[in-house]
Design a protein around this motif. Structure first.
Motif, PDB file in Angstrom:
ATOM      1  N   ILE A   9      -2.672  11.768   4.823  1.00  0.00           N
ATOM      2  CA  ILE A   9      -2.417  11.057   6.081  1.00  0.00           C
ATOM      3  C   ILE A   9      -2.314   9.558   5.822  1.00  0.00           C
ATOM      4  CG2 ILE A   9      -3.376  10.476   8.340  1.00  0.00           C
ATOM      5  CD1 ILE A   9      -4.690  13.243   8.363  1.00  0.00           C
ATOM      6  N   TYR A  10      -3.201   9.036   4.999  1.00  0.00           N
ATOM      7  CA  TYR A  10      -3.188   7.601   4.717  1.00  0.00           C
ATOM      8  C   TYR A  10      -1.885   7.187   4.032  1.00  0.00           C
ATOM      9  CZ  TYR A  10      -4.618   2.976   3.243  1.00  0.00           C
ATOM     10  OH  TYR A  10      -4.673   1.607   3.057  1.00  0.00           O
ATOM     11  N   ARG A  11      -1.450   7.975   3.059  1.00  0.00           N
ATOM     12  CA  ARG A  11      -0.199   7.640   2.355  1.00  0.00           C
ATOM     13  C   ARG A  11       0.975   7.655   3.318  1.00  0.00           C
ATOM     14  NH1 ARG A  11      -2.377  11.190  -1.458  1.00  0.00           N
ATOM     15  NH2 ARG A  11      -0.879  12.832  -0.919  1.00  0.00           N
ATOM     16  N   ARG A  12       0.981   8.633   4.227  1.00  0.00           N
ATOM     17  CA  ARG A  12       2.060   8.687   5.221  1.00  0.00           C
ATOM     18  C   ARG A  12       2.027   7.434   6.093  1.00  0.00           C
ATOM     19  NH1 ARG A  12       4.560  13.696   6.479  1.00  0.00           N
ATOM     20  NH2 ARG A  12       5.652  12.414   8.019  1.00  0.00           N
ATOM     21  N   GLY A  13       0.827   7.016   6.483  1.00  0.00           N
ATOM     22  CA  GLY A  13       0.712   5.839   7.312  1.00  0.00           C
ATOM     23  C   GLY A  13       1.108   4.569   6.586  1.00  0.00           C
ATOM     24  N   ALA A  14       0.673   4.432   5.338  1.00  0.00           N
ATOM     25  CA  ALA A  14       1.000   3.236   4.562  1.00  0.00           C
ATOM     26  C   ALA A  14       2.505   3.122   4.343  1.00  0.00           C
ATOM     27  CB  ALA A  14       0.267   3.268   3.223  1.00  0.00           C
ATOM     28  N   ALA A  15       3.176   4.269   4.247  1.00  0.00           N
ATOM     29  CA  ALA A  15       4.615   4.264   3.998  1.00  0.00           C
ATOM     30  C   ALA A  15       5.407   3.718   5.180  1.00  0.00           C
ATOM     31  CB  ALA A  15       5.087   5.686   3.675  1.00  0.00           C
ATOM     32  N   VAL A  16       4.860   3.828   6.377  1.00  0.00           N
ATOM     33  CA  VAL A  16       5.585   3.358   7.566  1.00  0.00           C
ATOM     34  C   VAL A  16       4.928   2.128   8.199  1.00  0.00           C
ATOM     35  CG1 VAL A  16       6.499   5.648   8.085  1.00  0.00           C
ATOM     36  CG2 VAL A  16       4.317   4.949   9.088  1.00  0.00           C
ATOM     37  N   ASP A  17       3.883   1.624   7.574  1.00  0.00           N
ATOM     38  CA  ASP A  17       3.172   0.464   8.116  1.00  0.00           C
ATOM     39  C   ASP A  17       3.970  -0.817   7.870  1.00  0.00           C
ATOM     40  OD1 ASP A  17       1.278  -1.276   9.107  1.00  0.00           O
ATOM     41  OD2 ASP A  17       0.075  -1.275   7.278  1.00  0.00           O
ATOM     42  N   ASN A  18       4.428  -1.431   8.942  1.00  0.00           N
ATOM     43  CA  ASN A  18       5.192  -2.672   8.832  1.00  0.00           C
ATOM     44  C   ASN A  18       4.319  -3.913   8.994  1.00  0.00           C
ATOM     45  OD1 ASN A  18       7.729  -1.367   8.526  1.00  0.00           O
ATOM     46  ND2 ASN A  18       7.792  -0.984  10.741  1.00  0.00           N
ATOM     47  N   SER A  19       3.011  -3.694   9.117  1.00  0.00           N
ATOM     48  CA  SER A  19       2.078  -4.809   9.263  1.00  0.00           C
ATOM     49  C   SER A  19       1.331  -5.009   7.938  1.00  0.00           C
ATOM     50  CB  SER A  19       1.093  -4.519  10.395  1.00  0.00           C
ATOM     51  OG  SER A  19       0.226  -3.469  10.018  1.00  0.00           O
ATOM     52  N   ILE A  20       0.184  -5.675   8.021  1.00  0.00           N
ATOM     53  CA  ILE A  20      -0.626  -5.878   6.813  1.00  0.00           C
ATOM     54  C   ILE A  20      -1.861  -4.986   6.833  1.00  0.00           C
ATOM     55  CG2 ILE A  20       0.172  -8.248   6.524  1.00  0.00           C
ATOM     56  CD1 ILE A  20      -2.569  -9.149   7.676  1.00  0.00           C
ATOM     57  N   HIS A  21      -1.876  -3.987   7.718  1.00  0.00           N
ATOM     58  CA  HIS A  21      -3.064  -3.140   7.830  1.00  0.00           C
ATOM     59  C   HIS A  21      -3.422  -2.474   6.508  1.00  0.00           C
ATOM     60  CE1 HIS A  21      -3.426  -3.836  12.022  1.00  0.00           C
ATOM     61  NE2 HIS A  21      -2.369  -3.140  12.389  1.00  0.00           N
ATOM     62  N   HIS A  22      -2.422  -1.931   5.815  1.00  0.00           N
ATOM     63  CA  HIS A  22      -2.730  -1.243   4.552  1.00  0.00           C
ATOM     64  C   HIS A  22      -3.217  -2.220   3.492  1.00  0.00           C
ATOM     65  CE1 HIS A  22       1.419  -2.602   4.087  1.00  0.00           C
ATOM     66  NE2 HIS A  22       1.297  -2.455   2.781  1.00  0.00           N
ATOM     67  N   ILE A  23      -2.809  -3.473   3.606  1.00  0.00           N
ATOM     68  CA  ILE A  23      -3.276  -4.490   2.660  1.00  0.00           C
ATOM     69  C   ILE A  23      -4.714  -4.875   2.972  1.00  0.00           C
ATOM     70  CG2 ILE A  23      -2.908  -6.843   1.824  1.00  0.00           C
ATOM     71  CD1 ILE A  23       0.067  -6.478   2.483  1.00  0.00           C
ATOM     72  N   VAL A  24      -5.014  -5.056   4.264  1.00  0.00           N
ATOM     73  CA  VAL A  24      -6.370  -5.404   4.672  1.00  0.00           C
ATOM     74  C   VAL A  24      -7.343  -4.278   4.324  1.00  0.00           C
ATOM     75  CG1 VAL A  24      -7.868  -5.917   6.643  1.00  0.00           C
ATOM     76  CG2 VAL A  24      -5.584  -6.926   6.515  1.00  0.00           C
ATOM     77  N   ALA A  25      -6.922  -3.040   4.543  1.00  0.00           N
ATOM     78  CA  ALA A  25      -7.787  -1.901   4.221  1.00  0.00           C
ATOM     79  C   ALA A  25      -8.142  -1.901   2.743  1.00  0.00           C
ATOM     80  CB  ALA A  25      -7.109  -0.596   4.618  1.00  0.00           C
ATOM     81  N   GLY A  26      -7.170  -2.184   1.895  1.00  0.00           N
ATOM     82  CA  GLY A  26      -7.448  -2.378   0.477  1.00  0.00           C
ATOM     83  C   GLY A  26      -7.521  -1.126  -0.364  1.00  0.00           C
ATOM     84  N   ALA A  27      -6.757  -0.097  -0.034  1.00  0.00           N
ATOM     85  CA  ALA A  27      -6.771   1.126  -0.826  1.00  0.00           C
ATOM     86  C   ALA A  27      -6.028   0.940  -2.139  1.00  0.00           C
ATOM     87  CB  ALA A  27      -6.133   2.273  -0.036  1.00  0.00           C
ATOM     88  N   VAL A  28      -6.550   1.569  -3.185  1.00  0.00           N
ATOM     89  CA  VAL A  28      -5.873   1.579  -4.477  1.00  0.00           C
ATOM     90  C   VAL A  28      -4.682   2.522  -4.385  1.00  0.00           C
ATOM     91  CG1 VAL A  28      -6.100   2.198  -6.908  1.00  0.00           C
ATOM     92  CG2 VAL A  28      -8.003   1.075  -5.720  1.00  0.00           C
ATOM     93  N   GLU A  29      -3.560   2.111  -4.939  1.00  0.00           N
ATOM     94  CA  GLU A  29      -2.360   2.953  -4.924  1.00  0.00           C
ATOM     95  C   GLU A  29      -2.072   3.481  -6.326  1.00  0.00           C
ATOM     96  OE1 GLU A  29       0.821   0.698  -3.243  1.00  0.00           O
ATOM     97  OE2 GLU A  29      -0.187   0.414  -1.319  1.00  0.00           O
ATOM     98  N   PRO A  30      -1.620   4.734  -6.446  1.00  0.00           N
ATOM     99  CA  PRO A  30      -1.441   5.713  -5.362  1.00  0.00           C
ATOM    100  C   PRO A  30      -2.791   6.173  -4.807  1.00  0.00           C
ATOM    101  CG  PRO A  30      -1.081   6.764  -7.476  1.00  0.00           C
ATOM    102  CD  PRO A  30      -1.255   5.293  -7.751  1.00  0.00           C
ATOM    103  N   THR A  31      -2.834   6.402  -3.513  1.00  0.00           N
ATOM    104  CA  THR A  31      -4.085   6.715  -2.832  1.00  0.00           C
ATOM    105  C   THR A  31      -4.289   8.220  -2.766  1.00  0.00           C
ATOM    106  OG1 THR A  31      -3.715   4.748  -1.476  1.00  0.00           O
ATOM    107  CG2 THR A  31      -5.473   6.234  -0.795  1.00  0.00           C
ATOM    108  N   GLY A  32      -5.069   8.727  -3.714  1.00  0.00           N
ATOM    109  CA  GLY A  32      -5.396  10.147  -3.731  1.00  0.00           C
ATOM    110  C   GLY A  32      -6.765  10.393  -3.134  1.00  0.00           C
ATOM    111  N   PRO A  33      -7.288  11.623  -3.233  1.00  0.00           N
ATOM    112  CA  PRO A  33      -8.596  11.954  -2.660  1.00  0.00           C
ATOM    113  C   PRO A  33      -9.728  11.071  -3.176  1.00  0.00           C
ATOM    114  CG  PRO A  33      -7.409  13.950  -3.224  1.00  0.00           C
ATOM    115  CD  PRO A  33      -6.612  12.809  -3.788  1.00  0.00           C
ATOM    116  N   LEU A  34      -9.751  10.799  -4.472  1.00  0.00           N
ATOM    117  CA  LEU A  34     -10.806   9.954  -5.035  1.00  0.00           C
ATOM    118  C   LEU A  34     -10.696   8.534  -4.504  1.00  0.00           C
ATOM    119  CD1 LEU A  34     -13.150   9.405  -6.947  1.00  0.00           C
ATOM    120  CD2 LEU A  34     -11.479   9.054  -8.790  1.00  0.00           C
ATOM    121  N   GLU A  35      -9.483   8.015  -4.457  1.00  0.00           N
ATOM    122  CA  GLU A  35      -9.279   6.639  -3.995  1.00  0.00           C
ATOM    123  C   GLU A  35      -9.638   6.472  -2.526  1.00  0.00           C
ATOM    124  OE1 GLU A  35      -7.231   7.244  -7.699  1.00  0.00           O
ATOM    125  OE2 GLU A  35      -7.073   8.346  -5.804  1.00  0.00           O
ATOM    126  N   ILE A  36      -9.322   7.476  -1.704  1.00  0.00           N
ATOM    127  CA  ILE A  36      -9.609   7.356  -0.274  1.00  0.00           C
ATOM    128  C   ILE A  36     -11.111   7.427  -0.019  1.00  0.00           C
ATOM    129  CG2 ILE A  36      -9.569   9.776   0.495  1.00  0.00           C
ATOM    130  CD1 ILE A  36      -7.653   6.973   2.218  1.00  0.00           C
TER     131      ILE A  36
END
Length: 208
Positions: free
Chosen positions: A102-129
């Motif tokens: 779900i997070y990867r789907r959201g980050a792919a369409v996020d046109n803001s800086i939300h995914h940057i502020v959240a700070g997830a490591v990419e690629p975001t798998g189960p361990l990373e989330i």
């Protein structure tokens, strides 16, 4: 997905559907007092072991205990904020595979800086989330509480976008699944707004 050392008293479906019971005045005072005591005592202790026990409380004791104290608290209060942090943390911990998708789907369409502020490591798998949500949650008790709220709000915004994207995929082929994803998107969006509002109140010294 829901296996723990002890039974979870409230399943994670609570994230999608939990509403709660009545909110009498004494319950409101109890929520306020316990939230303040927990946050300030843990932060003042500055003990990694105490922080880890506090973060893992829901996994050990179940969400029902916390729900009884905080679930009906004002969303823009300390108790309401801690309840949302706990609930999001447990939702991700119980199903990191689906959550990371779900997070990867959201980050792919996020046109803001939300995914940057959240700070997830990419690629975001189960361990990373799981690492991301644990870091955000731990930061509430050790570090900048405002930053923890802002990151949690950004994380929820991305999850809302991801859920909405999934709902769109199944709108025609599987309306029931689309409806569930839509409800989850709305839930995450509500949490994002509440946590963001709480962060603003905290900055002004008004989160009580």
């Amino acid at each position: 997905m829901e296996k723990f050392d002890r039974p979870v008293k409230m399943p994670i479906q609570a994230f999608d559907s939990f509403i709660g019971g009545e909110d009498p005045a004494h319950a409101s005072r109890l929520a306020r007092n316990t939230a303040q005591a927990l946050l300030h005592r843990v932060r003042e202790a500055d003990d990694p072991e105490v922080i880890e026990r506090t973060v893992g409380y829901a996994r050990t004791n179940g969400l029902a205990d916390l729900a009884e104290l905080w679930s009906n608290a004002n969303p823009h209060s300390l108790a309401g904020s801690l309840w949302r942090l706990y609930l999001v943390h447990e939702a991700i911990s119980q199903d990191p595979e689906t959550s990371s998708y779900i997070y990867r789907r959201g980050a792919a369409v996020d046109n803001s800086i939300h995914h940057i502020v959240a700070g997830a490591v990419e690629p975001t798998g189960p361990l990373e989330i799981r690492t991301l949500t644990e870091t955000i949650f731990r930061g509430a008790f050790h570090g900048d509480f405002e930053d923890a709220l802002d990151r949690a709000a950004a994380f929820c915004s991305v999850m809302s976008l991801g859920s909405a994207s999934i709902a769109a995929d199944y709108e025609t082929s599987n309306p029931e699944r689309a409806a569930k994803a839509t409800r989850r998107s709305a839930r995450y969006l509500g949490f994002a707004k509440d946590l963001s509002a709480s962060a603003r109140l905290w900055r002004r010294g008004l989160l009580d």
